[in-house]
Design an enzyme around this catalytic site. Structure first.
Site, short mmCIF file in Angstrom:
data_model
loop_
_atom_site.label_atom_id
_atom_site.label_comp_id
_atom_site.label_asym_id
_atom_site.label_seq_id
_atom_site.Cartn_x
_atom_site.Cartn_y
_atom_site.Cartn_z
N SER A 1 4.68 2.91 5.74
CA SER A 1 2.83 3.52 4.86
C SER A 1 2.88 4.25 3.49
O SER A 1 4.30 4.15 3.03
CB SER A 1 2.56 4.48 6.32
OG SER A 1 3.08 5.11 6.59
N CYS A 2 2.65 4.21 3.16
CA CYS A 2 2.14 5.19 1.63
C CYS A 2 2.59 6.29 2.17
O CYS A 2 2.04 7.37 2.99
CB CYS A 2 0.75 4.95 1.38
SG CYS A 2 0.78 3.20 0.65
N PRO A 3 3.56 7.31 1.29
CA PRO A 3 3.69 6.84 0.11
C PRO A 3 5.08 6.40 0.44
O PRO A 3 6.11 5.96 -0.18
CB PRO A 3 4.24 8.22 -0.69
CG PRO A 3 4.44 9.69 0.57
CD PRO A 3 3.04 8.61 1.82
#
Lengths: 323, 75
Positions: free
Chosen positions: B10-12
């Site tokens: 997932s981000c970041p």
């Protein structure tokens, strides 16, 4: 006991713009600080902590409009608080029927989403219009740098939202498709020639295509503020509606001044009434016409009155506008 | 050209992993990144561009993921 018998001497000039708010306790006030756009220089923050520790309670409150509020300040200490905060150029905010300190998002210097310099706009409005009496009611302004609109601009009397109109240089396009993939409203599709096509209708002017484009084929044709007017929250919320698009950043103060002049004139004799309710009474066309004279390139052709939210409790005390 | 599989990251974290992979390369070298649809394919390319790398292309894979080709920028 000696202190209680002394008559306090207070410079009433300090209280002119408000910002000193009565608390429950005897003699105690909240002191709301002037923090346009929520930007706080670190040395000022240190000074505020020092003053809060010396004169205030055990905590400060971070207000919903980006202010720091000193709690439990005895009114006998007003002058000392103002003077010591002044050593770090920290001033007290406004309250009441005045232009309030503007709210803004982080802007565009370090925030990758920002399309316009909201911090600069907030500072400018604060310097030029801070505390100006409206004669009627409070007057709130907010600046959002992009259509994410974290500051909820349309819940303000005048709300500004950054916008970017994109244009394509087909020759510089490498047909990578990143813009189409990044376009959240689905305004960009890849054409048969493997070049992007922009449909203006679903485009929300967010500028994501420009930000992701690897070659600079997408660039800004125009940037500025979309302006919504007549919003408020509180007992009878209204959502402000669109009055101008791509207003140049340097015209923000003049635009607000124009809105204020119309508000003061139309609200004459009506006492404590917000701008949104005046627009509902008068109809939005009158305000559009007034603003169009000064901002012919930005003001929209037509708009709707500020919108009542149907889910709210109670019946509004103003008569709806009849076209 | 190496391919880094950033699916399911997932981000970041996906962006930081891509950054670390690019640090191992020389300017002008290329790298492929396999990204999830949605947030990842919207955020990672823009962030890499912001870091000064060159985005060369984006392809949708048969599985519905995205393959991004990046060229390392100057330091």
């Amino acid at each position: 006991m000696k202190e209680q018998q002394e008559k306090p001497r207070i410079d009433l000039g300090n209280l002119k713009a408000g910002g000193f708010i009565k608390e429950r306790g005897k003699d105690l006030f909240t002191v709301r600080l002037r923090v346009p756009g929520g930007r706080m220089a670190v040395p000022r923050l240190k000074k505020i902590a020092e003053v809060a520790e010396k004169y205030g309670g055990e905590f400060v409150h971070l207000s919903v409009r980006q202010s720091i509020e000193l709690i439990n300040i005895n009114f006998r200490h007003f002058d000392a608080v103002v003077q010591e905060l002044g050593e770090a150029e920290q001033q007290v905010a406004s309250c009441g029927a005045r232009v309030r300190v503007p709210v803004a998002c982080g802007g565009c210097e370090y925030n990758p989403n920002g399309l316009v310099d909201t911090q600069k706009s907030a500072l400018e409005v604060d310097q030029r219009l801070f505390g100006a009496p409206t004669g009627h009611h409070k007057f709130k302004v907010a600046f959002a740098g992009c259509p994410f609109d974290c500051p909820k601009s349309s819940t303000n009397d005048v709300g500004f939202q950054g916008a970017l109109l994109p244009k394509l240089d087909k020759g510089a396009c490498i047909s990578c498709g990143l813009c189409a993939k990044n376009c959240t409203p689905g305004a960009i599709t890849m054409g048969e020639d493997r070049k992007p096509l922009l449909a203006t209708d679903p485009c929300i002017w967010c500028g994501d295509c420009v930000k992701v484009c690897p070659t600079g084929a997408w660039e800004a044709k125009q940037t500025g503020y979309n302006v919504r007017i007549g919003g408020k929250w509180g007992r009878n919320p209204l959502v402000g509606t669109l009055f101008a698009t791509f207003l140049p950043e340097e015209q923000v103060v003049a635009f607000i001044t124009g809105v204020l002049a119309w508000y003061k004139e139309k609200a004459e004799g009506q006492g404590r009434i917000r701008l949104g309710d005046i627009i509902i009474q008068e109809g939005p066309a009158l305000l559009l016409n007034h603003l169009r004279q000064q901002f012919p390139h930005s003001v929209v052709a037509a708009t709707v009155p500020p919108q009542v939210i149907d889910t709210q409790v109670g019946v509004r005390g103003v008569q709806p506008w009849q076209p | 050209m190496a391919t880094i599989d950033l699916r399911g990251v997932s981000c970041p974290t996906n962006f930081v992993k891509a950054k670390l992979a690019l640090e191992e390369l020389e300017p002008g070298d290329r790298l492929e990144l396999l990204l999830d649809d949605g947030e990842a394919v919207k955020n990672v390319p823009r962030s890499l561009k912001g870091d000064g790398h060159k985005l060369l292309g984006l392809q949708k894979t048969a599985e519905g993921d995205y393959l991004l080709t990046v060229e390392k920028g100057e330091e």
